[in-house]
Structures are given as C-alpha cells and as structure tokens.
Design a protein around this motif. Structure first.
Motif, PDB file in Angstrom:
ATOM      1  N   PRO A   1      -8.268 -13.718 -58.299  1.00  0.00           N
ATOM      2  CA  PRO A   1      -6.811 -13.723 -58.431  1.00  0.00           C
ATOM      3  C   PRO A   1      -6.356 -14.959 -59.212  1.00  0.00           C
ATOM      4  O   PRO A   1      -6.964 -16.031 -59.120  1.00  0.00           O
ATOM      5  N   ARG A   2      -5.318 -14.786 -60.004  1.00  0.00           N
ATOM      6  CA  ARG A   2      -4.815 -15.901 -60.805  1.00  0.00           C
ATOM      7  C   ARG A   2      -4.206 -16.965 -59.890  1.00  0.00           C
ATOM      8  O   ARG A   2      -3.578 -16.654 -58.887  1.00  0.00           O
ATOM      9  N   LEU A   3      -4.393 -18.190 -60.293  1.00  0.00           N
ATOM     10  CA  LEU A   3      -3.778 -19.279 -59.540  1.00  0.00           C
ATOM     11  C   LEU A   3      -2.375 -19.500 -60.083  1.00  0.00           C
ATOM     12  O   LEU A   3      -2.201 -19.678 -61.277  1.00  0.00           O
ATOM     13  N   HIS A   4      -1.424 -19.476 -59.236  1.00  0.00           N
ATOM     14  CA  HIS A   4      -0.072 -19.771 -59.687  1.00  0.00           C
ATOM     15  C   HIS A   4       0.457 -20.961 -58.909  1.00  0.00           C
ATOM     16  O   HIS A   4       0.521 -20.941 -57.690  1.00  0.00           O
ATOM     17  N   HIS A   5       0.781 -21.972 -59.604  1.00  0.00           N
ATOM     18  CA  HIS A   5       1.313 -23.162 -58.950  1.00  0.00           C
ATOM     19  C   HIS A   5       2.602 -23.555 -59.632  1.00  0.00           C
ATOM     20  O   HIS A   5       2.710 -24.600 -60.245  1.00  0.00           O
ATOM     21  N   ASP A   6       3.560 -22.661 -59.551  1.00  0.00           N
ATOM     22  CA  ASP A   6       4.810 -22.914 -60.241  1.00  0.00           C
ATOM     23  C   ASP A   6       5.473 -24.194 -59.747  1.00  0.00           C
ATOM     24  O   ASP A   6       6.237 -24.810 -60.456  1.00  0.00           O
ATOM     25  N   SER A   7       5.160 -24.550 -58.506  1.00  0.00           N
ATOM     26  CA  SER A   7       5.824 -25.711 -57.953  1.00  0.00           C
ATOM     27  C   SER A   7       5.104 -27.007 -58.301  1.00  0.00           C
ATOM     28  O   SER A   7       5.550 -28.079 -57.948  1.00  0.00           O
ATOM     29  N   TRP A   8       3.979 -26.876 -59.025  1.00  0.00           N
ATOM     30  CA  TRP A   8       3.193 -28.067 -59.299  1.00  0.00           C
ATOM     31  C   TRP A   8       3.948 -29.053 -60.194  1.00  0.00           C
ATOM     32  O   TRP A   8       4.606 -28.669 -61.151  1.00  0.00           O
ATOM     33  N   VAL A   9       3.853 -30.318 -59.829  1.00  0.00           N
ATOM     34  CA  VAL A   9       4.320 -31.385 -60.720  1.00  0.00           C
ATOM     35  C   VAL A   9       3.234 -32.448 -60.780  1.00  0.00           C
ATOM     36  O   VAL A   9       2.456 -32.599 -59.848  1.00  0.00           O
ATOM     37  N   PRO A  10       3.163 -33.179 -61.894  1.00  0.00           N
ATOM     38  CA  PRO A  10       2.141 -34.210 -61.994  1.00  0.00           C
ATOM     39  C   PRO A  10       2.301 -35.238 -60.869  1.00  0.00           C
ATOM     40  O   PRO A  10       3.419 -35.520 -60.438  1.00  0.00           O
ATOM     41  N   SER A  11       1.186 -35.796 -60.416  1.00  0.00           N
ATOM     42  CA  SER A  11       1.226 -36.749 -59.307  1.00  0.00           C
ATOM     43  C   SER A  11       1.891 -38.055 -59.730  1.00  0.00           C
ATOM     44  O   SER A  11       2.045 -38.344 -60.919  1.00  0.00           O
ATOM     45  N   ALA A  12       2.246 -38.843 -58.746  1.00  0.00           N
ATOM     46  CA  ALA A  12       2.848 -40.155 -59.008  1.00  0.00           C
ATOM     47  C   ALA A  12       1.901 -41.028 -59.835  1.00  0.00           C
ATOM     48  O   ALA A  12       2.328 -41.786 -60.707  1.00  0.00           O
ATOM     49  N   THR A  13       0.602 -40.907 -59.551  1.00  0.00           N
ATOM     50  CA  THR A  13      -0.389 -41.696 -60.295  1.00  0.00           C
ATOM     51  C   THR A  13      -0.313 -41.374 -61.783  1.00  0.00           C
ATOM     52  O   THR A  13      -0.337 -42.265 -62.630  1.00  0.00           O
ATOM     53  N   VAL A  14      -0.214 -40.076 -62.082  1.00  0.00           N
ATOM     54  CA  VAL A  14      -0.153 -39.679 -63.490  1.00  0.00           C
ATOM     55  C   VAL A  14       1.161 -40.127 -64.119  1.00  0.00           C
ATOM     56  O   VAL A  14       1.199 -40.583 -65.264  1.00  0.00           O
ATOM     57  N   MET A  15       2.232 -40.017 -63.368  1.00  0.00           N
ATOM     58  CA  MET A  15       3.513 -40.424 -63.921  1.00  0.00           C
ATOM     59  C   MET A  15       3.540 -41.937 -64.192  1.00  0.00           C
ATOM     60  O   MET A  15       4.151 -42.391 -65.147  1.00  0.00           O
ATOM     61  N   LYS A  16       2.849 -42.701 -63.355  1.00  0.00           N
ATOM     62  CA  LYS A  16       2.751 -44.139 -63.584  1.00  0.00           C
ATOM     63  C   LYS A  16       1.956 -44.397 -64.875  1.00  0.00           C
ATOM     64  O   LYS A  16       2.329 -45.222 -65.714  1.00  0.00           O
ATOM     65  N   LEU A  17       0.874 -43.629 -65.028  1.00  0.00           N
ATOM     66  CA  LEU A  17       0.047 -43.757 -66.234  1.00  0.00           C
ATOM     67  C   LEU A  17       0.899 -43.462 -67.475  1.00  0.00           C
ATOM     68  O   LEU A  17       0.838 -44.153 -68.486  1.00  0.00           O
ATOM     69  N   ARG A  18       1.714 -42.431 -67.337  1.00  0.00           N
ATOM     70  CA  ARG A  18       2.565 -42.056 -68.459  1.00  0.00           C
ATOM     71  C   ARG A  18       3.592 -43.161 -68.757  1.00  0.00           C
ATOM     72  O   ARG A  18       3.851 -43.479 -69.918  1.00  0.00           O
TER      73      ARG A  18
END
Lengths: 775, 299
Positions: A10-27
C-alpha cells in the motif's frame, strides 16, 4: 533493469508530514550563510599546472584533482546529515579557471556588489586570482586553445555578445546523468576492479592505459577525500557520519542514507572536476528502491527519517552556485546548476513505475522548497492515478515543481534518435528539460542556444536579394540557405571547442560514472560513453512564425507593402509608422490556435530539425534539436531589430516553445493547442513551456484537478512538457520590495526554479507584469 | 428563410467558474432583464455596438476620417449610435484598439467550430460548454442546433439563465441540457420589478417547473450589497428553495468590474458605487444558509 515491485505494498501517505525541527534548523543555518567565491580550486589547479611536467592531459587532470581534494578546506557544519561542500564556503561558486572561468572573472570586482546574488570574495583570494590565476589561464583556457589567436579573440567577443548563438560548451561539457545505480551498488571498490580488469588487456595503447590509470588516480583521490571527512567526523564526535564513511564510498551502500552520502560525494566531485552544469541524478526513486525494499524487509525503514535526510540532501544540491558574470546572468538568470531528479515514469515492462519512495519525495517537494534539485515528473497514459493526482496537488501548492513530462511522446521521439531504442523507457531528464538515457549517455544536451529568429532579420537585411522573393516559398528557401550558413559556422566553432575539451580537459573521474568509458578505455570528452549527442536549441521560434505570418499577410496576400518596405520599417523600429506596428501586432499570432501561423511554426520547426540533424559531433553523437531558451530569449532579443511580427527592437522573444509574451490572448487552452500542433518528433532534445497561474485559480483540490485536466488535455494532443508557476502578484511585488523576507520564494524561470530574489529587477518586473493566465 | 444566427459578444475559453471542469462559455447578447447591478451592461441590447475605450485613444481621429456616416465626434463619447451603421471601418482604422465591436453574429456551425477546439480539455477535466449571456434563452432554435453538435461529440452542456424563458419554446430543449444554473435574484415581486425592470412571476414559475420535472438545476443568488442580501430577501429565498425541495445554492459576490463597462457604450445604467462583495460578508451569508440546511458554493 526492472524496477517493478512484484509484491506491491500500500502507498504511504503522510500528508501531515512536515520536516523536523532539526532539518528546519539546518535550513535556517543554510539560508543564513553568505555565498562565497570558491577560489581554492582555481588556486590549487593553477599551482599544480604551473609545476607539473606531466605530458598526458588526462593523467595531469586526475593528479590535479587528487592534489586539490587532498588540500581543499573541509568542514562539517553543525547538524549536517550529509557531508561535503562544493567549495571552501558552505554555499559557493567554483571558478573553473581553465575553462571559461577566466571570462567570468571579468566581474571579479563586481561579484560582491551584484544586484542578484552577491558573492563574498576573500581579499587575499582576490589578489591571488588577479596575480596568478588570470595571467596564467588567459592564454591557456579552453577557448584560447580551441582557435588560432586572432580567431579566438573574435570568437570570444562574439560569444560574449551572444547575438547569433551561444556555445555553452565553451564553459565545459557536463550535462549528463551518472550511472548512480552502478555507483551505489558497486562503490569505488567495484569501479576500481573493473578498471583493473580492463588494464590487463595487453592490446591497450599508451593513451588508453593513461586513461585507465587516470581513472584509478581519481578513484583513490575520492577515497582519500572521504577519509579526510571520516577523520574530521571522528574529531567532531559525529559518530553517525564516521560510521557511514567507514564503508562508503569504497563499498556498496547498505542503506538509503549511505546511498545519499555516496551520491553526494560523486555529485560533488564530478562537479568539482568538470563543471557544475546539468549533472543530473536520473531516476532516483527507481534506483533507490531496492534499498528501500531492503530496509522495509529489515524493519528499519523510517519514512520520516528518510524525508528528513532527503531534505538535507536537497540543501547539499542547493549549495552549488554556478559562477556567472553579469553578462551570463542575463542569459541564464536565477543561478541554475541544473541538477535534475526524475520521478515516476514507466518500467521496462511498460507499467507504471511510481513506488512508495516516489510519494515520499513528492512530500519533500511539497514541504521543503529549495533552489535545487530541478524536480521532474514523468507521466504517461499508464501512470497510476494516485501518483498523477499527487503530482498536481504538489504543483498547485506553488514553487513550480515538479515539471511534468509526457512519456507517450518523448519515448517515441527518442526512439528515433538514439541507438538504443530498447532503453528509452528508462529516460531521465538532464539539466533543465532534456531527456536522455541515464548512465550510458554523454549528451552535452545544452551545447548551444541558437537564435533562430535572427536568420529572418539577416534575410530581411539583404535588400539586394528581395527581388528574388516573390512568394512565401522563396522566402523560406532564403531562410533555409541562411540557416545552413549559420549552422556551418556554428559547426566549425563547436567542433573546435569539442576538440579542445577532449585534448586539454578530459574528465577521468566523471568518465568512471558513465558506461562505455572504462570498457573503451576512453574519456567522456573523447566519445567514451555508449551514447553521444549535442543538444542544439532554437530560440525565438514563435517570433519567427509570427513574423512569417505577418509577411505572408501584408506582403503576399494583401499586397499592402513590399518586403523591402516592411524590412525598412523594421529596421527603423516603426518610428515613422507606429500605426503599422499596431497593425502588425494585431495580426494572427502563434498561441491563439490559428491554423495559418501555427502551420508556419510547425514548418519552421521541421526545417530546424532537418538542418540540425544532418550533423554529427566529434564524439560520434548526433546533433539533437530542442526548443528552450533559458533566459536567452531576453538577452538575444535585446540585441535584435524590430520584427515583422510587430515586436519592437530590443524586446524579449518567446520563452522556449511558448508563445511570445502578451500575444496569446485566448487563454491557456488555445495557447497549449498551438504548442501541441508542433510535432514532438522534431524536438528529441526537449522543449520548455512555462505556464503561469495566479494562486487563486489553482487553489484547493479543485485547482489541482483543473491543472491536471489542463495538462492531460495538452498531453493527449501531443504536448511534451510543461512547468506550472503558481504566482500571486501581490506576493511578488512584496518580495521585490523586501527581498530579505522572501528568501524562499521560488519561481520557475525556464526549465529551472530560482529564488525570486536572485533575479535581476527587470526579470522580476517581467514576472510580475506578465499576463497571468487566470480566468 | 434567413439563416440561423445569434449575436454573441464573447467566447471565453478556459472558463472555470461556469460549471464543472474546463469549459468554453458562450456569451449571448441581449437580455430581457435590466438589473441595477448588471455586470455585463454591454450585453443587454441585442444589436451589436461599437464600444469606445477612451484610455486607448491617441486623439489622431483616423476613425473619424474612415467613418462614412460622419458618426464620430471628436469631443466626449466618440460614437453617435443614431448615425452608426456598424460598418466597422472605424475599428479597422484605429491603430490602438480604442474602438471595438461588441457582439458578432455567428451561425451555429461557425460557433461550434470554436467550441470544438477545446474538446480535449473538456474530456480531460470533465468540463464542457456553457451558454451564458446576456440571456441565452432568447435563442432557443440556435442553441438547439448547437446542442445537437455537442451531443454528437458527447460534450457536456450547461445553461446559465435568469429564468425568464418561455416554457413552450424550451420544453424540448431543457431535457437535453446536462446542467442548468438558474439565477434567483429577488423573491419579492415588487422589489424584483424595481431592481430588474421586470416581474419575477415567470421566473419563479420556471423554477418550480424545472424542479418539479427533475431537471438538473442548481440555483444561484447574486449578492449585491443592500439590494439582494438583506435578511428579508435571504429569508424568502431560503423559504422558496425549501418549498422546491432544494438544499443547495451558489452565492455570487458582487464585483464592481462591470461598472467600468458602462462608459464604453455610453450606457444609461446608473452606477451603484459599491465595493466588491467582501469575503467575510460572503462567508456570513454562507453560514446563514448553512444554518438553514442549505449548502452553499461560492463562485
């Protein structure tokens, strides 16, 4: 290889996914760092070349790479999940001094004050560039070696003016898709073994032996380079990274994270060695899929962690900034490095190839907008409907990604032009829009941008010949003769550039990544790849068709004026007859679903294809026609006189295969119908079509469905490609005023995304002012 | 016999607010109402008109020189409609497009050729063709012919009407339409007459007729501040819908863009000087209907 999952999950659907705080800090850290001019490569290479007595160009190049990788400054920034930087700066531009880098340095005093992307230039580095790099390479760089002295001066000045054509290959070749499937499944160890087997062949010539030995030096250089990061990671207590670097790049990647680190190492070193243009990643969702399956089987796959790592990978790709002088920025605005990733498409069996990774990557595009990569999605009649729906949902959210490609016409067009029609199902896009077969091709897909409308300007300018033009067919014959003469000149130049690249600028590391080079013990630049090509793009097709339609109406049908009178009016930019300009502008134009002018466009495209396709490059590859313009439709248009279409002197020409701005008055369906009338078989090197919508038109699920319907209607009629910008003019105006608040605002320029704030003010105005195709 | 034709003032492709999917909307000229808030004042009269865009005029008067009827004035509004014979020579003479013809007579086949151009998009988006206006129901024979072409090509059709049509002339056509958008404006008879110039008796009758016979009809309400959005009218509209067994209404917020078009034809319509219908006010009205179990769609 078959990428189809025998047991679909089955396809994975994670519409609610957002990048983690760690990634946002990296960005945030990424966004806060100042791009710098990476001078180290130029300084190291210059010192090495000055001192080296190595007679073999390929060995010299490999050793120079090894020397540079051993000495260049390295760092692992806080929170980085994937290591390695394009330059000594976190975000940086490389000066390829031995290629066209010297020409870029004409702006050395201006990089820091550039209105678009200011580049920090270290004062000591600047001094060294001025005192040692420039004087050394000025008489030795690629164009200088390609031609005798007087000709090289003329060539360079013509190229800098770029009125007739611009040979992008003057800056180096690049533009290919490394065989990443090979790379992650074999590691440098596997590649070395292949080279060593080949070296045992007693029939090798000295040159071939040199090539293979250069390959080995380059492999060793990358491993040593990786070891430096390993040691640094240990020193910084980054054991997660050290663990990975203990195995790769020598061994095959055992996990998705290892694969991404491995790919980045190769991507980085290929770009350091050759050029940071159009090094593309191919069908990443396909070649990573076996590792995904493996992690799923082991129970170690974490979709959130994967998407986070992939965000970090996108930041790596975004750290690459091409070094363009002010002049070049006009031609290629928005800092494109053209690292394309292709999603979806079909497998060997013709069935849809979208898989759970495809969907996770679409989540990343949706939630984490970055300057690079260039995201492309393949779509066909066989595509899974959930995949297509998700693609258009992401597009409707703005950011201009992914661009969509129509398998149902691209594959047949490619089949006729490549020697491996059995592999076209596996095509991926290179750079901006060019389709090619990954891992075995050296396409130089962006070799030349050719000003097609200018041949009409030239023919109109030869008033003495007008007496022989009594009807349209005479005019078209004259255009063909002019086109042939221009192409002959172009061929002479391009061949010389290709030979110079081959002779002085082999790429022994990059050659390891494309099949055919090891087997033939031959460099990419010498035709080592299994498939070769040169991409030649027409610029101004719509302007040419519109002008021919105007001549047909005014001169031959209505007989309101002679060709000479019309030519004269154009030369004078209609200054003595503004009413004529309005009248011409009011005639039928390409983009309004009008048979007369659309037929002319079709005819002129067929002519372009016929003349271009007669040529073969020095690597044994065909010339392949395409229709896209980067931003050359503006820079070339600026230097052109008025045209019979009513286009004023200096005005921009049509962007890619689209109608000229402001001339398509019946909305997107009529515009797309005109474009779809052009035969896709004539553009095997791809086309670029930008469509712009305001955010209101395409908001919500209904908006996404509308876009999907529009593109399907276009593709069903033979459309090749489209990229959709969702713009909100108010946002753009605000962004122009306060760029600091809109660093992330992406717009699609011509085959690539750019940060809006990176664009020159007039290009920003163009994007704001352009008629938004809203209902 | 005169060949069948109808005056059409616009054919809008990629129309996305006049029915499902991607559509081409045909705007017929002529209307039997004259609403105070009319958004297309240039569509009310059946006859084609030359319109004048003052901002585009360069004051060189090539139009005056071209006009054989001496119908062009150099001061104020350019065209003397009493003299104009609609020969269109002034339009051709103007290099700036300051004069434009509104309304062009087309035959059914001529029109359909233009509709067919976007068939691929109707199919790919579940869209089709919409007849709008003006008031399209003034042209039953013409529309019947075009409907025939659409049916041959399996093209979905929508009619937008103010509801004033003659049942007799439309009985055979109505069942062939895939969707009917029906505008209810004001339910109170006196107020309707005041604001639109006509009685709403036939409109309400037609609304009952369509719903009773189970035609695919959806009702729409233009929200004009102070004219149609008062509690009394909303209340009566909701009651009327309920009496018909309807549970859905499209709300169309007023847009002042139409007023600018009064000047181009020197129209007599009085300017209301209203602002565009505010999004929050529209949301309030929507909520009001929803509380009465009537679903809303904003267009």
């Amino acid at each position: 290889m078959n990428y189809i999952d025998p047991n679909p999950q089955p396809r994975l659907h994670h519409d609610s996914w957002v990048p983690s705080a760690t990634v946002m800090k990296l960005r945030a850290d990424h966004d806060a760092s100042t791009p710098g001019l990476g001078a180290e490569r130029a300084l190291h290479y210059t010192a090495f070349y000055k001192a080296s007595q190595e007679p073999s160009a390929t060995l010299k190049k490999a050793k120079a790479l090894a020397d540079h990788l051993a000495r260049r400054t390295i760092q692992i920034c806080e929170g980085e999940m994937i290591v390695g930087h394009h330059t000594e700066h976190r975000i940086g531009a490389i000066c390829y001094a031995e290629l066209a880098g010297v020409a870029m340095l004409e702006d050395i005093f201006r990089f820091e004050s550039s209105k678009t992307t200011p580049l920090y230039v270290d004062p000591a580095a600047k001094r060294k560039l001025l005192l040692s790099v420039i004087p050394y390479w000025l008489p030795r760089h690629l164009a200088a070696r390609a031609f005798p002295f007087a000709k090289s001066i003329r060539y360079l000045s013509e190229q800098l003016q770029a009125e007739r054509f611009i040979i992008t290959e003057t800056g180096g070749v690049a533009h290919f898709v490394p065989h990443y499937e090979d790379i992650i499944t074999q590691g440098t160890g596997g590649l070395r073994a292949r080279v060593k087997v080949r070296l045992q062949d007693p029939n090798l010539t000295q040159e071939e032996r040199n090539q293979l030995n250069a390959n080995l030096i380059a492999l060793k250089a990358v491993e040593t380079f990786s070891d430096r990061y390993f040691q640094l990671a240990q020193k910084q207590g980054r054991h997660d990274i050290a663990d990975i670097l203990e195995r790769i790049p020598r061994q095959p990647a055992a996990s998705l994270r290892e694969a991404l680190q491995m790919i980045w190492f190769f991507q980085m070193v290929i770009q350091i060695e050759s050029l940071d243009q159009g090094i593309s990643l191919g069908r990443l969702d396909q070649y990573l899929y076996p590792l995904y399956q493996k992690e799923m089987a082991q129970g170690t796959f974490d979709p959130d962690a994967f998407r986070d790592i992939f965000c970090a990978f996108c930041l790596k790709l975004s750290e690459v900034i091409p070094l363009f002088s002010g002049r070049l920025t006009e031609m290629f605005a928005g800092l494109p490095s053209g690292q394309a990733i292709t999603l979806g498409g079909i497998g060997k069996d013709g069935q849809d190839a979208a898989n759970p990774l495809t969907f996770l990557l679409l989540d990343v595009i949706d939630q984490f907008k970055t300057r690079q990569p260039n995201w492309h999605a393949r779509i066909s009649k066989n595509s899974d409907s959930a995949y297509v729906r998700r693609v258009f949902e992401v597009i409707s959210h703005g950011g201009g990604s992914p661009a969509v490609y129509n398998d149902d016409v691209i594959m047949p067009a490619l089949s006729k032009r490549v020697d491996r029609p059995d592999l076209v199902w596996d095509y991926a896009t290179i750079g901006c829009v060019e389709p090619g077969i990954p891992g075995i091709s050296y396409n130089s897909s962006d070799a030349v941008l050719f000003n097609y409308a200018r041949i009409l300007e030239t023919v109109l300018g030869r008033t003495q010949d007008h007496n022989n033009i009594h009807q349209m067919s005479n005019l078209i014959e004259a255009l063909e003769a002019e086109l042939r003469s221009e192409i002959a000149t172009l061929k002479e130049y391009l061949d010389a550039i290709e030979r110079a690249n081959c002779k002085d600028h082999p790429v022994p590391f990059s050659s390891l990544t494309v099949q055919g080079c090891i087997e033939q013990a031959r460099d990419l630049t010498a035709g080592g790849a299994r498939l070769n090509a040169s991409g030649i793009q027409a610029v101004g097709l719509a302007d040419l068709a519109n002008s021919l339609a105007a001549i047909e109406t005014m001169v031959f049908e209505r007989k309101e004026m002679s060709l000479g009178e019309l030519a004269m009016a154009c030369q004078q930019n209609f200054e003595h007859d503004p009413a004529l300009k309005s009248k011409l502008a009011g005639l039928d134009k390409f983009g309004n679903d009008k048979a007369n002018v659309d037929t002319l466009a079709r005819q002129m495209l067929a002519l372009f294809d016929r003349v271009i396709s007669e040529n073969v490059n020095t690597r044994g590859g065909r010339w392949m026609p395409g229709v896209y313009s980067m931003t050359c439709h503006r820079s070339m248009g600026r230097k052109m006189a008025a045209l019979p279409s009513g286009r004023a002197a200096g005005a921009p020409m049509a962007d890619g295969i689209a109608p000229t701005d402001g001339t398509d008055c019946l909305g997107p369906t009529a515009s797309l119908n005109s474009v779809a009338k052009l035969d896709p078989m004539h553009t095997p090197n791809g086309v670029n079509l930008n469509l712009k919508f305001d955010a209101n038109t395409v908001k919500g699920p209904a908006g996404a469905a509308l876009l999907q319907g529009l593109v399907k209607g276009y593709f069903d009629q033979g459309g090749i490609q489209v990229q959709i910008n969702v713009l909100d003019p108010e946002t753009l105006i605000k962004a122009k005023k306060n760029p600091e608040n809109f660093k992330n605002l992406l717009v699609r320029i011509s085959g690539y995304s750019a940060y809006f704030v990176d664009l020159t003010p007039d290009l920003q105005d163009e994007i704001i002012a352009r008629t938004l195709q809203a209902a | 016999m005169k060949p069948l034709s109808a005056p059409i003032f616009d054919i809008q492709r990629f129309s996305i607010h006049d029915g499902p999917g991607i559509r081409t909307t045909v705007f017929f000229k002529g209307c039997n109402l004259a609403c105070d808030w009319c958004q297309n004042p240039e569509s009310q009269s059946v006859t084609p008109l030359v319109s004048f865009y003052e901002n585009r005029c360069d004051q060189h008067f090539a139009c005056a020189r071209a006009c054989p009827e001496n119908a062009i004035s150099k001061d104020g509004f350019r065209i003397d409609y009493a003299r104009c014979s609609r020969c269109l020579q002034c339009i051709e003479a103007c290099p700036n497009g300051a004069l434009q013809l509104i309304g062009k007579s087309l035959g059914p086949a001529q029109l359909f050729e233009q509709l067919l151009a976007d068939k691929a998009y109707y199919e790919s988006s579940d869209g089709g063709v919409t007849f709008s206006g003006g008031e399209p129901t003034l042209y039953p024979a013409f529309i019947e012919r075009v409907l025939g072409f659409c049916e041959e090509h399996s093209i979905h059709t929508t009619l937008e009407t103010c509801g004033t049509f003659s049942q007799k002339r439309w009985t055979s056509i109505l069942p062939r339409l895939n969707l009917i958008y029906f505008d209810l404006k004001i339910i109170d008879a006196k107020r309707h007459k005041q604001a639109t110039g006509s009685s709403n008796r036939r409109i309400l009758e037609n609304a009952r007729y369509l719903t009773t016979n189970g035609y695919p009809v959806e009702f729409r309400l233009p929200l004009v501040p102070g004219l149609t959005d008062d509690p009394d009218n909303l209340e009566k509209t909701a009651d009327f819908l309920k009496a018909l067994g309807q549970s859905k209404i499209h709300l169309l917020g007023y847009h002042r863009m139409g007023e600018a078009k009064i000047d181009i034809i020197q129209g007599k319509q009085k300017k209301l000087g209203l602002q565009n219908y505010a999004a929050d006010k529209l949301a309030d009205v929507a909520q009001w209907f929803e509380q009465r179990s009537i679903a809303t769609a904003a267009t």
